[in-house]
Structure formats: C-alpha cells, structure tokens
Design a protein around this motif. Structure first.
Motif, PDB file in Angstrom:
ATOM      1  N   SER A  28       0.829  -1.195   0.000  1.00  0.00           N
ATOM      2  CA  SER A  28       0.000   0.000   0.000  1.00  0.00           C
ATOM      3  C   SER A  28       0.866   1.248   0.000  1.00  0.00           C
ATOM      4  N   GLY A  29       0.395   2.285   0.656  1.00  0.00           N
ATOM      5  CA  GLY A  29       1.092   3.564   0.625  1.00  0.00           C
ATOM      6  C   GLY A  29       0.160   4.611   0.057  1.00  0.00           C
ATOM      7  N   SER A  30       0.587   5.274  -1.019  1.00  0.00           N
ATOM      8  CA  SER A  30      -0.250   6.311  -1.630  1.00  0.00           C
ATOM      9  C   SER A  30      -0.422   6.034  -3.110  1.00  0.00           C
ATOM     10  N   ALA A  31      -0.787   4.786  -3.428  1.00  0.00           N
ATOM     11  CA  ALA A  31      -0.921   4.382  -4.825  1.00  0.00           C
ATOM     12  C   ALA A  31      -2.378   4.384  -5.263  1.00  0.00           C
ATOM     13  N   ALA A  32      -3.092   5.460  -4.977  1.00  0.00           N
ATOM     14  CA  ALA A  32      -4.489   5.572  -5.413  1.00  0.00           C
ATOM     15  C   ALA A  32      -4.544   5.599  -6.942  1.00  0.00           C
ATOM     16  N   THR A  57      -4.085   0.583  -4.474  1.00  0.00           N
ATOM     17  CA  THR A  57      -4.220   0.292  -3.046  1.00  0.00           C
ATOM     18  C   THR A  57      -3.665   1.477  -2.278  1.00  0.00           C
ATOM     19  N   PHE A  58      -4.430   1.968  -1.317  1.00  0.00           N
ATOM     20  CA  PHE A  58      -3.993   3.111  -0.520  1.00  0.00           C
ATOM     21  C   PHE A  58      -4.827   3.157   0.753  1.00  0.00           C
ATOM     22  N   TYR A  59      -4.474   4.067   1.644  1.00  0.00           N
ATOM     23  CA  TYR A  59      -5.192   4.159   2.910  1.00  0.00           C
ATOM     24  C   TYR A  59      -6.365   5.131   2.801  1.00  0.00           C
ATOM     25  N   ALA A  60      -7.452   4.752   3.448  1.00  0.00           N
ATOM     26  CA  ALA A  60      -8.633   5.615   3.520  1.00  0.00           C
ATOM     27  C   ALA A  60      -8.337   6.811   4.408  1.00  0.00           C
ATOM     28  N   THR A 106      -7.351   1.959   7.111  1.00  0.00           N
ATOM     29  CA  THR A 106      -8.119   1.029   6.287  1.00  0.00           C
ATOM     30  C   THR A 106      -7.584   1.041   4.860  1.00  0.00           C
ATOM     31  N   VAL A 107      -7.181  -0.135   4.356  1.00  0.00           N
ATOM     32  CA  VAL A 107      -6.654  -0.238   2.992  1.00  0.00           C
ATOM     33  C   VAL A 107      -7.825  -0.330   2.015  1.00  0.00           C
TER      34      VAL A 107
END
Length: 329
Positions: free
Chosen positions: A85-89, A92-95, A100-101
């Motif tokens: 994850s991380g900031s790969a909107a 996959t990224f965090y809400a 929350t992924v």
C-alpha cells in the motif's frame, strides 16, 4: 508503419482513454466523509469514496469453485491476501482514517474471496516482502498491481484481471512528450525498485547507449511523496509508474501531467496485471475461475467503474499468459 510503432501507438491510444477519464478536473470533498470527484471529457463524473466505510461490492459463494481451493486454505477459512500500500491511489492506498486499505485491488480481492467462500484478510507489506511472503507460503495470493513477466513465471502462477499500462508523469507544463527510449535519453527518471517499470527503463537506457545517446539517469525514492516533491522541485524530470496511479494523481492534484504511456509488457505485447500465487500451490485455477465468475456476473465491471478504471478491463482471466519478456525489446 512498423509493428513496434503500431503497438506503441495502440497502447498510447488505449491509455489516453483512462487519462481523459481522470484528468479533466478533480476535487476533494471532506465534508461528506472524504471523496474525490473526477470528471471526464464527456462530462460524466466518477465520485470515489475515500472513507473507511467502503460499502464494497459483494457477490455469492460458488460451491463448485470453492471446492477447488486447496484443503489447507479451506480448513483455515481465510484467504491471506498481500499487497503493497502507501499512496498508490486508486490501486491500493489508505482511507481517510489512515489505517483502512482501500482501492481497486482490495475490492477485487474481496470479490474473489466471496466466490471462494473465504474471509479476506489483507496483509500490507513493502513491495519486496510480497514475494518473500508468497515464497514462504505466509500469504496465499498477491493483489498488488503485479505484472505477469516471464521471469516471475519461474516462481509464481498468475491469474490475470486487468490490463497493465505504464505512464511517464512530469511536472505540469514541462513540455515533455515520451514515446520511446530516445525521449528519456539523459533525463532523470524516478522509478520503484524491483518493478517491471524499472526493467523497462533499464532496457531503454541500454538501448540509448547502444545508439550513441545518453543513458537514462535512474533515480530511486523510498515513497511516492518523496518522489513527487523531487518532481515539483525539478530534482527529477519524470516519474515512471502505473498509469492508473499517475492519472489519478495528476487529476486530483493538478500539479503533474501524464506525458507518455507504454504497455507494461513492452512494445510487442499488452501487459497484464494478475493475482499472484506461489507456483504449483494449487490455487491459481480457483483464482482464475473466481475472477471469471465475477466478470460474468457483472460485479467485476462495477468495481472497475467505481474506481474509474473501466478502460483496463479484460474479457477473461487467463492462467500464466505470455508476460514481459526476459529482455524487454
């Protein structure tokens, strides 16, 4: 026109559709729990939910497919999913709760777990630890924008579920246009280590040197935020990453732009993203069957639409199709 030129142009045209879908205008709306609205050239708007309460698309268990899952996993009752994850909107990224992924990869993994009658359990790790965990059987399957490559097929089995296009992202107004190796000669380009985009860039750099041009100055950063700071400050010229991520970032920040796209499998082959499992684990067939089930029942299309990625849909999930060549020429 050569076959290579035609393929590049075809890949560019296909990827431009996604860029246009995302890049005309975008805004955040924290007042309703966190959303991003992305408006396309046609005037239609995709409203993306960034909050932890995702109200994900669901589907029913299919007993005949679930029965094909290896007994050890069936007895456990969970599908151990791994992603980076991380900031790969919007991949996959965090809400907005920062724990929350969410993203298209997560939604598709949940749908597959539904079909298999398993409870999805998402494990978020660094990119390299996806493969370490698959190798040790700590995790069952990777859903993390993983491209099918011939080299990876030595150790892993793949069930495809999305097209794979890469994008060169620059500071807005840079004037750069990237269509091939010659356009990045002498340029400083950031890329993530161990990815197929790194492999492509290394091959392009070698091609430039053989042609008497300057090599690519390849730069590596630990995370996307550092990369984008470097891009804005002019310390790098370009960032090469997944096209959905680049298009989404350009649309929602207005500070960057996509200046070129390329198939993730090189000039002669359409790249494909796949659910990835340890070779001969016995899981790839039920994974592909589950993916084809959600394609057939329409929930797959619903998920891609809610993340603005309809243009990356595949017609069927394939097991171990041709992937990025060992030498990407």
């Amino acid at each position: 026109m050569s076959t290579t030129s035609l393929t590049r142009r075809t890949s560019l045209s296909a990827a431009i559709g996604l860029v246009l879908t995302l890049a005309v205008s975008a805004c955040g709306n924290p007042s309703d729990g966190g959303t991003a609205e992305v408006q396309g050239a046609s005037g239609t708007t995709t409203k993306i939910n960034l909050g932890p309460d995702q109200n994900r698309v669901t589907t029913a268990k299919v007993d005949s497919i679930a029965a094909k899952v290896p007994e050890k996993i069936r007895q456990r009752g969970t599908l151990e999913i791994v992603d980076s994850s991380g900031s790969a909107a919007p991949l996959t990224f965090y809400a907005t709760d920062n724990k929350t992924v969410i993203g298209v990869e997560t939604d598709l993994a949940y749908l597959v777990a539904d079909v298999l009658g398993l409870k999805p359990h998402v494990n978020t790790v660094s990119w390299e630890n996806i493969f370490v965990g698959l190798d040790s059987a700590k995790y069952d399957v990777g859903f993390s924008n993983i491209t099918v490559t011939e080299e990876r097929k030595d150790k892993y089995d793949f069930a495809t579920y999305r097209k794979d296009d890469l994008a060169f992202e620059s500071k807005k107004g840079s004037g750069l246009k990237i269509a091939g190796p010659e356009d990045v000669a002498g340029k400083k380009v950031a890329v993530s280590s161990g990815t197929n985009q790194e492999k492509l860039l290394v091959e392009w750099s070698k091609e430039n040197e053989k042609a008497g041009r300057k090599p690519v100055d390849i730069a590596y950063y630990q995370n996307a935020s550092d990369t984008y700071l470097a891009l804005q400050s002019g310390r790098i010229d370009l960032f090469l990453g997944p096209n959905p991520t680049a298009a989404y970032h350009a649309a929602t920040t207005g500070k960057t732009e996509v200046v070129g796209t390329y198939s993730g499998a090189g000039a002669s082959l359409q790249g494909l993203i796949a659910a990835t499992t340890k070779k001969d684990s016995g899981l790839v067939e039920p994974l592909a069957a589950a993916l084809n089930q959600i394609i057939d029942n329409g929930t797959y299309a619903q998920v891609l639409k809610r993340w603005g990625l309809t243009d990356e849909a595949v017609k069927r999930s394939e097991i171990n199709p041709p992937g990025l060549p060992r030498t990407n020429k």
